[in-house]
Design a protein around this motif. Sequence first.
Motif, short mmCIF file in Angstrom:
data_model
loop_
_atom_site.label_atom_id
_atom_site.label_comp_id
_atom_site.label_asym_id
_atom_site.label_seq_id
_atom_site.Cartn_x
_atom_site.Cartn_y
_atom_site.Cartn_z
N ASP A 36 6.84 95.61 14.64
CA ASP A 36 5.49 96.33 15.15
C ASP A 36 5.63 97.83 15.15
O ASP A 36 4.77 98.45 15.82
CB ASP A 36 4.97 95.76 16.54
CG ASP A 36 6.45 96.03 17.61
OD1 ASP A 36 7.56 96.47 17.33
OD2 ASP A 36 6.00 95.81 18.63
N LEU A 57 5.97 83.80 14.99
CA LEU A 57 4.68 83.71 15.31
C LEU A 57 4.25 84.96 16.04
O LEU A 57 3.32 85.68 15.94
CB LEU A 57 4.18 82.28 15.71
CG LEU A 57 4.28 81.42 14.96
CD1 LEU A 57 3.87 80.15 15.59
CD2 LEU A 57 3.28 81.43 13.69
N ARG A 58 5.05 85.09 17.15
CA ARG A 58 4.85 86.26 18.14
C ARG A 58 5.02 87.56 17.44
O ARG A 58 4.11 88.60 17.43
CB ARG A 58 5.71 86.17 19.38
CG ARG A 58 5.52 85.33 20.30
CD ARG A 58 6.33 85.44 21.49
NE ARG A 58 5.84 84.16 22.42
CZ ARG A 58 6.41 84.17 23.55
NH1 ARG A 58 7.59 84.87 23.95
NH2 ARG A 58 6.07 83.08 24.79
N GLY A 60 4.67 88.12 14.16
CA GLY A 60 3.52 88.29 13.26
C GLY A 60 2.43 88.87 13.99
O GLY A 60 1.66 89.58 13.28
N THR A 61 1.96 88.10 14.96
CA THR A 61 0.71 88.84 15.87
C THR A 61 0.94 90.15 16.34
O THR A 61 0.04 91.00 16.28
CB THR A 61 0.70 87.91 17.22
OG1 THR A 61 0.46 86.59 16.72
CG2 THR A 61 -0.42 88.49 17.94
N ALA A 64 0.27 92.34 13.47
CA ALA A 64 -0.99 92.50 12.93
C ALA A 64 -1.90 93.23 14.08
O ALA A 64 -2.73 94.29 13.71
CB ALA A 64 -1.70 90.96 13.09
N ASN A 65 -1.37 93.51 15.28
CA ASN A 65 -1.97 94.25 15.96
C ASN A 65 -1.73 95.62 16.07
O ASN A 65 -2.47 96.66 15.95
CB ASN A 65 -1.62 93.87 17.60
CG ASN A 65 -2.11 92.51 18.21
OD1 ASN A 65 -3.21 92.23 17.36
ND2 ASN A 65 -1.53 91.97 19.03
#
Length: 73
Positions: A36, A57-58, A60-61, A64-65
Amino acid sequence: MNSAPAVGALVLDTAKDQIGEYRGEWAGEWSLRPVDGGKEWTADPEHIQLATLEQRLRAGTAHANARSRGEVL
């Protein structure tokens, strides 16, 4: 973890409890980059394990954020 993962693999640094992207090895330490955004760090390979599906998955989120905020490309 005994052998280095592929460059770009997501791993968990258990010493920091942080997910990072494996970037390479230097002087026995592994270079990791936060997904991130932020500063890369080095980790002892003994404290590294491959990220689970849920952790990936976390991450990746989170990436993206951060991208939507303009913090990473």
